[in-house]
Design an enzyme around this catalytic site. Structure first.
Site, PDB file in Angstrom:
ATOM      1  N   TRP A   1       0.826  -1.056   0.068  1.00 52.38           N
ATOM      2  CA  TRP A   1       0.320   0.105  -0.058  1.00 52.38           C
ATOM      3  C   TRP A   1       0.676   1.161   0.475  1.00 52.38           C
ATOM      4  O   TRP A   1       0.333   2.395   0.295  1.00 52.38           O
ATOM      5  CB  TRP A   1      -0.790   0.273   0.948  1.00 52.38           C
ATOM      6  CG  TRP A   1      -1.976  -1.016   1.320  1.00 52.38           C
ATOM      7  CD1 TRP A   1      -3.232  -0.987   0.742  1.00 52.38           C
ATOM      8  CD2 TRP A   1      -1.781  -2.321   1.613  1.00 52.38           C
ATOM      9  NE1 TRP A   1      -4.194  -1.748   0.672  1.00 52.38           N
ATOM     10  CE2 TRP A   1      -3.602  -3.110   0.847  1.00 52.38           C
ATOM     11  CE3 TRP A   1      -1.465  -3.117   2.089  1.00 52.38           C
ATOM     12  CZ2 TRP A   1      -3.462  -4.237   1.777  1.00 52.38           C
ATOM     13  CZ3 TRP A   1      -1.615  -4.399   2.345  1.00 52.38           C
ATOM     14  CH2 TRP A   1      -2.988  -4.961   1.579  1.00 52.38           C
TER      15      TRP A   1
ATOM     16  N   CYS B   1      -6.261  -5.791  -1.713  1.00 53.25           N
ATOM     17  CA  CYS B   1      -7.493  -5.841  -1.214  1.00 53.25           C
ATOM     18  C   CYS B   1      -8.625  -6.675  -2.625  1.00 53.25           C
ATOM     19  O   CYS B   1      -8.544  -7.378  -2.461  1.00 53.25           O
ATOM     20  CB  CYS B   1      -8.588  -5.012  -0.395  1.00 53.25           C
ATOM     21  SG  CYS B   1      -9.541  -3.860  -0.944  1.00 53.25           S
TER      22      CYS B   1
ATOM     23  N   HIS C   1     -13.051  -1.395   1.741  1.00 60.34           N
ATOM     24  CA  HIS C   1     -12.921  -2.991   1.372  1.00 60.34           C
ATOM     25  C   HIS C   1     -13.383  -3.817   0.850  1.00 60.34           C
ATOM     26  O   HIS C   1     -14.620  -4.208   1.151  1.00 60.34           O
ATOM     27  CB  HIS C   1     -11.989  -2.862   3.214  1.00 60.34           C
ATOM     28  CG  HIS C   1     -11.632  -4.332   3.355  1.00 60.34           C
ATOM     29  ND1 HIS C   1      -9.801  -4.777   2.616  1.00 60.34           N
ATOM     30  CD2 HIS C   1     -11.489  -5.827   3.903  1.00 60.34           C
ATOM     31  CE1 HIS C   1      -9.227  -5.738   2.645  1.00 60.34           C
ATOM     32  NE2 HIS C   1      -9.894  -6.353   4.133  1.00 60.34           N
TER      33      HIS C   1
ATOM     34  N   ASP D   1     -11.927 -13.582   4.935  1.00 62.61           N
ATOM     35  CA  ASP D   1     -10.349 -12.292   4.404  1.00 62.61           C
ATOM     36  C   ASP D   1      -9.447 -12.543   4.659  1.00 62.61           C
ATOM     37  O   ASP D   1      -8.580 -13.229   5.129  1.00 62.61           O
ATOM     38  CB  ASP D   1     -11.117 -10.884   5.150  1.00 62.61           C
ATOM     39  CG  ASP D   1     -10.317  -9.933   4.702  1.00 62.61           C
ATOM     40  OD1 ASP D   1      -9.909  -9.745   3.358  1.00 62.61           O
ATOM     41  OD2 ASP D   1     -10.957  -9.004   5.199  1.00 62.61           O
TER      42      ASP D   1
ATOM     43  N   TYR E   1     -31.813 -29.422   6.882  1.00 62.53           N
ATOM     44  CA  TYR E   1     -31.264 -29.639   8.364  1.00 62.53           C
ATOM     45  C   TYR E   1     -29.795 -29.276   8.331  1.00 62.53           C
ATOM     46  O   TYR E   1     -30.046 -29.853   9.859  1.00 62.53           O
ATOM     47  CB  TYR E   1     -31.674 -31.349   8.066  1.00 62.53           C
ATOM     48  CG  TYR E   1     -30.194 -31.671   6.913  1.00 62.53           C
ATOM     49  CD1 TYR E   1     -30.013 -32.692   7.426  1.00 62.53           C
ATOM     50  CD2 TYR E   1     -30.921 -31.378   5.402  1.00 62.53           C
ATOM     51  CE1 TYR E   1     -28.473 -32.921   7.022  1.00 62.53           C
ATOM     52  CE2 TYR E   1     -29.209 -32.061   4.773  1.00 62.53           C
ATOM     53  CZ  TYR E   1     -28.817 -33.093   5.666  1.00 62.53           C
ATOM     54  OH  TYR E   1     -27.563 -33.036   4.453  1.00 62.53           O
TER      55      TYR E   1
END
Length: 813
Positions: free
Chosen positions: A347, A383, A442, A465, A628
């Site tokens: 980043w 991301c 995000h 994530d 179920y």
């Protein structure tokens, strides 16, 4: 004799006894011919039957002109008969007739059985790949989904004899395959296939060729398997192993009801498993952008890359049968932290030694590069790239998955379940304390599965994530976290529900430092995070807002209750004021055996005021249809109930009308009732859940006549349609071991509240207690199994124990 030529024809069968192999009498005519001496006729005949077991030493020295026609005897094997008495040797030149008594059954079966070749029928256009929805994968390997039968063909060196031959199929996966771990699978041949186990059955046999139908359990370990076939004769301890040098890949099966990842919607399966392109959203909640992403889960090399990722992880192969484990490992392996996973996050804005995250538009190049370099992490990702690659891997392995974008997404760093902002005494931000943040957007993933490790109702969509943000049990991974648990604030349920809850529904709390160094709450924002949670719509490129799956409507009392419930399990439970008192309790009760299908369902909500003062409360009730497996299908009734409570007990009658559930039920007619609310005077939070099912009708079986082995008797089966409308295509299945072979009886349409009577005639074949079982198959009453009767059969004496079992037979629901 020189120049012998054989003419073989079958003579009559003699000396036959029950249970013995039938002899084949061969009449041999021996005639002189002027030819070079060669082997005897029996050897040449044997070579014709099985050339691979009796090879000619020198083909140039033989002139094989005999024609052998063998008629295999009847299936019932008679005993060996004594050889014919020795005849006097004839004079030279006389024609000799010799009678030999041979057992053609043993000519074949006592020969060593060998597998010559195996065809896994793995073509992309073939039956296996089409039926297993794996025809889109590149290549011609056999790729199958677990919990479903597949076919294969074998060529043997001789005809297969089920009485004397044994064939076992073997599958092995992982570095140390073990039967006890499910990584070494031994598959026997059986007469009838049963669900839930590894078995194989011969479905076709023609000469030396057989066709097998192979069944796998719905919890089989996924991955790459080596395949071999072992064959032997019962009298020969030495086994022959044939390795066709072909692998089998097994993946999860969203089409199989018994598989944990079963998804009961064909359009959703097409979107979340088979669609290889999608849309990923970015930007801000006011300016939502979309980019097309090529998932490419069926592209050349992608399946191999996904299997490589599984093998590179520390997860033992035996753990690959559980999608919870697999998803958790994938979320860790997609990022580079801890285990040198697929992508390096960046980043910083400097991507000079790699690829800018914004430049990627496909998972294919990333995964192929990672695989081809032997696991060297690919640079770089953010991301949406982590999410896109995760979607590819999960869909490739058969787990329904989608990319999800959360706008105004909070990042909670201290498990407070709040987004905290700290100021000093002068209301200046304290940067070293302000580690929590709110991202413009995000992107993570949802994947679909049941959660048998959690309370019922928490299956379905799970958040996972792969972007490395916080560690989970020491590893940079996140999930799977139940969306149902997140929505309710039940953050104590695994995995990583607190972190995901804070991302979508945490309050933004402002703190000011006091003169003594402590902090006081000075302000809060209750609608600061978790907006416009988005994913691609099923069957179109439209954006679908799925915020409602993650939380109740913003500002509603249910949403506030969820926030306060979650905060109790965080690191700052004092953020929200504790209730003054907790003197009211609520529970749901059911009368008798519970409501019946076809009628209004009635339950009792008991609210008890244990104080000496009046209390008022607001209750929110929801009834949802449930599989179920604990996965909720959809809510069919919601109510808000105002309760005035005097001291002691209060009672509320709750009714679910038939019209509201008649077209909504799934197998076994299970529902979940959820209550939440708050007491006005004390601020106490009330909550309760109850699972129940709508009882199916009794199917009555009444015996007629005396139950004696070998004597015909009858049973009358009666069924009354419980619904006020017509049942379409009703079909009965009746079976009783020792009583009646399993068969179907087509009834057709049965009108509303009409009664059907069926009489079954059968002859008991075994003494002792026997049970006749009948079930009804009909779309409106899917998978309903009804009652049976016990019949005690003794020689010349009959005892009937009538025991009608009510309901569907699934009493655990």
């Amino acid at each position: 004799m020189p120049g012998e030529r054989l003419t073989v024809r079958r003579a009559s069968e003699v000396g036959r006894f029950p249970g013995a192999a039938p002899p084949t009498r061969v009449e041999v005519s021996i005639q002189k011919q002027e030819k070079k001496r060669e082997d005897g006729g029996c050897r040449r005949w044997f070579r014709k039957i099985c050339p691979c077991c009796c090879k000619r030493q020198n083909s140039s020295s033989y002139d094989v002109t005999d024609k052998v026609e063998l008629k295999v005897p009847s299936p019932t094997p008679p005993p060996v008969i004594s050889p014919e008495p020795t005849k006097p040797k004839p004079e030279n030149g006389e024609r000799q007739i010799v009678f030999l008594s041979l057992r053609s059954h043993n000519v074949f079966s006592e020969m060593k059985l060998k597998v010559c070749s195996v065809d896994l029928l793995s073509s992309r256009t073939g039956q296996n790949r089409k039926e297993h929805h794996t025809d889109l994968y590149h290549g011609d390997e056999l790729i199958i989904r677990r919990g479903q039968t597949f076919q294969m063909e074998m060529e043997l060196n001789r005809p297969y004899d089920p009485d004397t031959d044994k064939i076992l199929l073997e599958l092995k996966t992982g570095p140390l395959p073990l039967v006890s771990k499910g990584t070494h699978v031994i598959i026997p041949l059986v007469d009838h296939l049963e669900d839930g186990r590894w078995e194989a059955k011969i479905t076709e046999q023609s000469d030396n060729k057989i066709k097998l139908s192979v069944n796998s359990p719905a919890n089989a370990v996924v991955g790459l398997y080596g395949f071999t076939v072992t064959s032997r004769h019962v009298k020969n301890e030495t086994a022959n192993t044939h390795n066709p040098d072909k692998n089998i890949v097994i993946v999860f099966n969203p089409w199989c009801e018994e598989d944990t990842v079963f998804l009961d919607d064909e359009e959703q399966r097409k979107e979340y498993v088979l669609n290889d392109t999608g849309r990923i959203y970015y930007g801000t909640e006011k300016q939502i952008g979309a980019r097309t992403w090529n998932f490419g889960q069926f592209h050349e090399g992608i399946l191999e890359a996904c299997l490589f990722i599984l093998e590179k992880s520390d997860m033992p192969p035996s753990g690959r049968g559980d999608p919870i484990n697999v998803v958790r490992v994938i979320s860790a392996m997609i990022n580079v932290q801890d285990d040198l996973g697929v992508l390096v996050g960046n980043w910083s804005g400097n991507y000079s030694d790699g690829v800018s995250p914004a430049a990627w538009s496909s998972s294919v190049e990333i995964l192929r590069k990672y695989h081809s370099t032997g696991g060297e992490p690919v640079k770089y990702g953010q991301c949406w790239v982590f999410s896109g690659v995760t979607t590819t891997v999960l869909r490739c392995l058969g787990i329904p998955a989608r990319s999800v974008t959360n706008f105004q997404s909070a990042h909670d760093t201290d498990v407070s379940l709040t987004t905290d902002v700290y100021f000093d005494e002068k209301m200046e931000p304290i940067d070293e304390l302000n580690s929590d943040s709110v991202w413009n957007f995000h992107v993570w993933n949802d994947c679909w599965m049941a959660r048998p490790d959690l309370p019922p109702g928490n299956g379905g969509w799970q958040a996972v994530d792969s972007t490395p943000q916080e560690t989970s049990q020491g590893t940079f991974c996140c999930g799977p976290a139940s969306l149902s648990a997140i929505r309710s604030g039940h953050v104590y349920l695994k995995h990583d529900a607190p972190f995901v809850f804070a991302e979508v529904n945490s309050d933004k709390i402002y703190w000011q430092r006091n003169l003594d160094g402590t902090f006081s709450q000075v302000h809060s924002e209750k609608k600061a995070v978790g907006h416009c949670i988005s994913t691609k719509a099923v069957g179109s490129d439209d954006r679908e807002d799925i915020t409602y799956l993650y939380k109740h409507p913003e500002g509603s009392e249910e949403e506030r209750i969820a926030v306060e419930t979650a905060s109790r399990y965080g690191s700052k439970p004092e953020v929200y004021s504790a209730p003054i008192a907790e003197d009211v309790c609520v529970e749901v009760k059911m009368d008798g055996e519970g409501p019946r299908i076809g009628s209004d369902a009635q339950l009792r909500i008991v609210v008890k005021n244990m104080s000496s003062q009046p209390r008022r409360a607001t209750l929110h009730s929801q009834a949802a249809v449930m599989y179920y497996t604990g996965v909720l299908k959809n809510a069919i009734k919601k109510d808000q109930i105002l309760v005035e409570l005097l001291p002691n007990e209060g009672l509320i009658e709750w009714v679910l009308p038939y019209q509201q559930y008649q077209d909504q039920l799934v197998d076994q007619a299970a529902l979940m009732m959820t209550l939440s609310g708050r007491v006005t005077e004390t601020k106490q939070v009330l909550a309760n859940q109850m699972t129940f099912r709508l009882r199916t009708p009794d199917l009555k079986i009444t015996p007629i006549g005396e139950a004696v082995v070998g004597k015909e008797m009858s049973a009358k089966i009666t069924f009354t349609n419980p619904l006020p409308r017509t049942l379409k295509g009703v079909l009965f299945r009746v079976e009783g071991l020792g009583l009646q072979k399993g068969h179907e009886v087509v009834v057709g349409d049965v009108g509303g509240h009409s009664t059907v009577t069926l009489t079954e005639h059968f002859i008991p074949t075994q003494p002792g207690t026997r049970k006749l079982v009948a079930s009804l198959d009909c779309k409106q009453l899917s998978q309903v199994i009804f009652c049976s009767k016990n019949c005690s059969l003794k020689k010349n004496k009959t005892i009937f124990d009538i025991d009608i079992l009510r309901g569907s037979g699934f009493e655990g629901l």
